[in-house]
Every structure is written in C-alpha cells, then in structure tokens.
Design a protein around this motif. Structure first.
Motif, mmCIF file in Angstrom:
data_model
loop_
_atom_site.group_PDB
_atom_site.id
_atom_site.type_symbol
_atom_site.label_atom_id
_atom_site.label_comp_id
_atom_site.label_asym_id
_atom_site.label_seq_id
_atom_site.Cartn_x
_atom_site.Cartn_y
_atom_site.Cartn_z
ATOM 1 N N SER A 1 3.322 -7.455 -7.290
ATOM 2 C CA SER A 1 3.905 -8.262 -6.478
ATOM 3 C C SER A 1 5.494 -8.059 -6.426
ATOM 4 C CB SER A 1 3.724 -9.675 -7.194
ATOM 5 O OG SER A 1 4.280 -9.882 -8.465
ATOM 6 N N ALA A 2 6.039 -7.338 -7.278
ATOM 7 C CA ALA A 2 7.617 -7.240 -7.220
ATOM 8 C C ALA A 2 7.864 -5.800 -6.446
ATOM 9 C CB ALA A 2 8.043 -7.284 -8.454
ATOM 10 N N LEU A 3 6.750 -5.382 -5.812
ATOM 11 C CA LEU A 3 7.132 -3.980 -5.348
ATOM 12 C C LEU A 3 6.828 -4.285 -3.676
ATOM 13 C CD1 LEU A 3 4.873 -1.684 -7.372
ATOM 14 C CD2 LEU A 3 7.484 -2.359 -7.676
ATOM 15 N N ASP A 4 7.585 -3.359 -2.950
ATOM 16 C CA ASP A 4 7.252 -3.420 -1.198
ATOM 17 C C ASP A 4 6.064 -3.051 -0.935
ATOM 18 O OD1 ASP A 4 7.382 -0.783 -0.848
ATOM 19 O OD2 ASP A 4 9.773 -0.639 -1.029
ATOM 20 N N VAL B 1 0.952 2.293 -6.288
ATOM 21 C CA VAL B 1 0.578 1.751 -7.670
ATOM 22 C C VAL B 1 -0.993 1.521 -7.738
ATOM 23 C CG1 VAL B 1 0.642 -0.111 -9.320
ATOM 24 C CG2 VAL B 1 3.041 1.085 -8.188
ATOM 25 N N LEU B 2 -1.583 1.046 -6.615
ATOM 26 C CA LEU B 2 -3.047 0.974 -6.535
ATOM 27 C C LEU B 2 -3.721 2.017 -6.640
ATOM 28 C CD1 LEU B 2 -3.463 -2.261 -4.056
ATOM 29 C CD2 LEU B 2 -3.461 -2.287 -6.466
ATOM 30 N N ASP B 3 -3.292 3.056 -5.793
ATOM 31 C CA ASP B 3 -3.994 4.364 -5.872
ATOM 32 C C ASP B 3 -3.758 5.025 -7.208
ATOM 33 O OD1 ASP B 3 -4.435 4.301 -3.244
ATOM 34 O OD2 ASP B 3 -2.784 5.412 -2.400
ATOM 35 N N LEU B 4 -2.797 4.722 -7.961
ATOM 36 C CA LEU B 4 -2.521 5.287 -9.288
ATOM 37 C C LEU B 4 -3.562 4.699 -10.422
ATOM 38 C CD1 LEU B 4 -1.253 6.744 -11.268
ATOM 39 C CD2 LEU B 4 0.641 5.212 -11.461
ATOM 40 N N LEU B 5 -3.727 3.275 -9.985
ATOM 41 C CA LEU B 5 -4.585 2.867 -10.923
ATOM 42 C C LEU B 5 -6.043 3.238 -10.634
ATOM 43 C CD1 LEU B 5 -3.312 -1.015 -10.826
ATOM 44 C CD2 LEU B 5 -2.978 0.696 -12.787
ATOM 45 N N ALA C 1 -4.549 -16.824 3.076
ATOM 46 C CA ALA C 1 -4.020 -15.352 2.428
ATOM 47 C C ALA C 1 -4.305 -14.344 3.665
ATOM 48 C CB ALA C 1 -4.454 -15.129 1.314
ATOM 49 N N LEU C 2 -5.439 -14.377 4.184
ATOM 50 C CA LEU C 2 -6.113 -13.528 4.918
ATOM 51 C C LEU C 2 -5.889 -13.337 6.347
ATOM 52 C CD1 LEU C 2 -9.148 -12.505 2.864
ATOM 53 C CD2 LEU C 2 -7.041 -11.491 2.600
ATOM 54 N N ASP C 3 -4.967 -14.309 6.631
ATOM 55 C CA ASP C 3 -4.817 -14.200 8.133
ATOM 56 C C ASP C 3 -3.889 -13.162 8.582
ATOM 57 O OD1 ASP C 3 -3.519 -14.606 10.779
ATOM 58 O OD2 ASP C 3 -2.932 -16.794 10.503
ATOM 59 N N PRO C 4 -4.378 -12.247 9.261
ATOM 60 C CA PRO C 4 -3.751 -10.582 9.415
ATOM 61 C C PRO C 4 -2.318 -10.893 10.243
ATOM 62 C CG PRO C 4 -5.435 -11.022 10.971
ATOM 63 C CD PRO C 4 -5.584 -12.188 10.066
ATOM 64 N N THR C 5 -2.087 -11.988 10.826
ATOM 65 C CA THR C 5 -0.805 -12.135 11.629
ATOM 66 C C THR C 5 0.347 -12.786 10.736
ATOM 67 O OG1 THR C 5 -1.115 -14.311 12.291
ATOM 68 C CG2 THR C 5 -1.950 -12.714 13.805
ATOM 69 N N THR C 6 -0.128 -13.336 9.539
ATOM 70 C CA THR C 6 0.804 -13.989 8.746
ATOM 71 C C THR C 6 0.808 -13.303 7.085
ATOM 72 O OG1 THR C 6 -0.709 -15.666 7.784
ATOM 73 C CG2 THR C 6 0.779 -16.143 10.024
ATOM 74 N N MET C 7 -0.075 -12.506 6.946
ATOM 75 C CA MET C 7 -0.338 -11.866 5.623
ATOM 76 C C MET C 7 0.887 -11.125 5.238
ATOM 77 S SD MET C 7 -3.446 -9.821 4.242
ATOM 78 C CE MET C 7 -3.470 -8.810 2.698
ATOM 79 N N VAL C 8 1.467 -11.318 3.943
ATOM 80 C CA VAL C 8 2.547 -10.433 3.395
ATOM 81 C C VAL C 8 1.703 -9.645 2.213
ATOM 82 C CG1 VAL C 8 4.563 -10.583 1.896
ATOM 83 C CG2 VAL C 8 4.109 -12.361 3.725
ATOM 84 N N GLY C 9 2.183 -8.174 2.330
ATOM 85 C CA GLY C 9 1.737 -7.524 1.290
ATOM 86 C C GLY C 9 0.818 -6.502 1.884
ATOM 87 N N ILE C 10 -0.030 -5.919 1.032
ATOM 88 C CA ILE C 10 -1.156 -5.036 1.607
ATOM 89 C C ILE C 10 -2.102 -5.775 2.261
ATOM 90 C CG2 ILE C 10 -2.991 -3.591 0.737
ATOM 91 C CD1 ILE C 10 -1.115 -2.700 -1.318
#
Length: 284
Positions: A177-180, A187-191, A252-261
């Motif tokens: 959450s603290a990452l762009d 990081v997700l790919d690493l996990l 959270a899953l509105d693609p026009t407003t969603m922040v993050g991945i």
C-alpha cells in the motif's frame, strides 16, 4: 481431513480507552490451508492490522485461539513461542520504518539467520546474499543501508529478511500500500515467484480489492472487527453475499476511480469504454 496450517477461532481483541473498552476484533474465526493465499480485506479501522499482529503474536489477544498445526499459540510465553516465531513471519506496511536504519542490507537479512543458530558470519552473509539475490536486488545492495534504497527495494529487503527464517506462513500487512502502482506490481510478482519456488502460505492484509483479486485464492471480508463474509476470491468479488461486500466492491472496483493495481478484466473494460468514447467523439 488434514489440520489447516492456521486456524483462528473466536478471536477477540479489546483495547482500553478513556471512554471504555474498544473491541477491535469481535469473535473472528477462519482457517487457512497450507499452500494457499488468504486475503483479509475491509476499510481502514476494521481490525485487519490488529488481526495480523495478533497472528504473529506482536499482540496478545483478549480471548480466542490462534492455532498453528493444531497448537494454540495465543497464550504462549515468549520462551514457548520461540520455535513458532520462525514458522510465522511478517512483512510490514512501512518498508522503511520496519528496517534498522543503522544496519546494512546483509546484516538486516542475516539477523534471523543468527537467531536460527548460524554462528559463522561468513555463512550468514553467504545465505543473506542468496536471499537478497532471490528477491531481485543486485550484489551491490549488500553493504548499503535502508536510506540508500527506494521504497520498493526496501520492501524487497523486508521480504528477504522474513524468508531468512524459512517461514511456513508469511503475513503481509498492507505490504504494497505504501508503494506506487508499478512497484506494487513488481512486489506482487515477487511474492508469486517465491510461492512457486518454495512451500509457503500467505495471509495477505489489504484494502485494495484489485490487489486481492490478483493474488489470493480465498478472501475474508471484515467490518468493525467482525467477519462479514468468507469464500473463494473470484466468487466473493463477483457475486458477494453480504451487502457490505457489495458496497466495498462497487466503491473499490470502479475502474474510473480505482487507485492502485487494477484487475486485468477492469483494465480491459476501461480501455474498451475509452475507445468507444473516442469513436463517438465523447471525452473519456
């Protein structure tokens, strides 16, 4: 049926406040099977981080059970808990605050190895270097201190440090959450890569449903310290049973407003909508 790796039963955590007792966890129960990724989601303040810290015994719950392979660790003394510390490790939200700023990367990753009984400094440094390489950092990182790394690189060091204990369960408390956005994806790919390389179970704490959809097999939805829904991730996010989950998903899953991945299917939907708008001459 085999015993789940992690079993949480009627977990309660109360905090004293000037106005009385605040119940952060209210009889939470669920199981995590070995080799799976369980996500815990909910809005800020719902008890996710309290749950994570209780599981790794940074906090002692008020009541309830936390069982690892059927053994309740919720009331264990520090001495009795020691063998379980290596089996359960945590990756923290703040990749800088969780690292000792005075130590180099090789020393940070090597400390759990010392606690595991590897007395030779040379052996610790060799193994730490292998772990640092495994999480995708160059050999030049070994002698650098946390302030010399980016946020994503610091989180990789935190993951390498956790892996040094060879845990069976890795608790990731808002680890991205603290990452762009681009670093989150790395990081997700690493996990995912780590999970392919070794037998490990993840408990992934997040408020980002896009991240949860990408990485988890099952999901627990929490609200105000209570569990409101649990199930396979795809089923819960596609057709949630609880009204709160539907509201959380829709927000959270509105693609026009969603922040993050953004989940791939939403990215495709947003791209299609943008293309249609451009064809029709409507601003996207």
């Amino acid at each position: 049926m085999s015993e789940p790796l992690l079993s949480i039963t009627d977990l309660v955590m109360d905090y004293p406040t000037p106005d009385g007792v605040f119940r952060a966890l209210d009889h939470v129960s669920f199981d995590v099977e070995a080799g799976t990724t369980m996500a815990v989601v909910g809005e800020s303040g719902c008890g996710k981080s309290t749950l994570a810290k209780s599981i790794v015994r940074l906090l002692t719950p008020t009541s309830g059970r936390i069982c690892i392979d059927g053994v309740d660790i919720s009331r264990m003394s520090a001495k009795a808990l020691r063998p379980y510390r290596s089996r359960i490790q945590m990756v923290f939200q703040d990749p800088y605050g969780s690292l000792d700023p005075h130590h180099t990367a090789v020393d940070i990753v090597g400390e759990p190895l010392r606690l595991r009984g590897i007395r030779s400094r040379r052996d610790r440094e060799r193994r730490a270097a292998e772990l640092i390489d495994q999480v995708g950092l160059p050999s030049t990182a070994l002698r650098r201190k946390p302030a010399e790394f980016s946020g994503g690189q610091r989180q990789r060091i935190g993951i390498a440090r956790a892996l040094a204990s060879e845990p069976e369960l890795l608790v990731c408390d808002e680890a991205t959450s603290a990452l762009d956005v681009s670093v989150q994806a790395q990081v997700l790919d690493l996990l995912r890569y780590i999970k392919r390389q070794r037998p490990i179970t993840y408990l992934f704490i997040s408020h980002n449903l896009g991240v949860v959809r990408e990485i988890s097999d099952r999901v627990v939805v929490m609200r105000s310290g209570q569990l409101v829904e649990i199930g396979d991730t795809a089923a819960v996010l596609t057709d949630p049973a609880a009204q709160y989950t539907r509201e959380l998903r829709n927000a959270a899953l509105d693609p026009t407003t969603m922040v993050g991945i953004k989940p791939r299917h939403l990215v495709s939907r947003l791209q299609a909508a943008t293309a249609d708008a451009e064809i029709q001459g409507v601003p996207a």
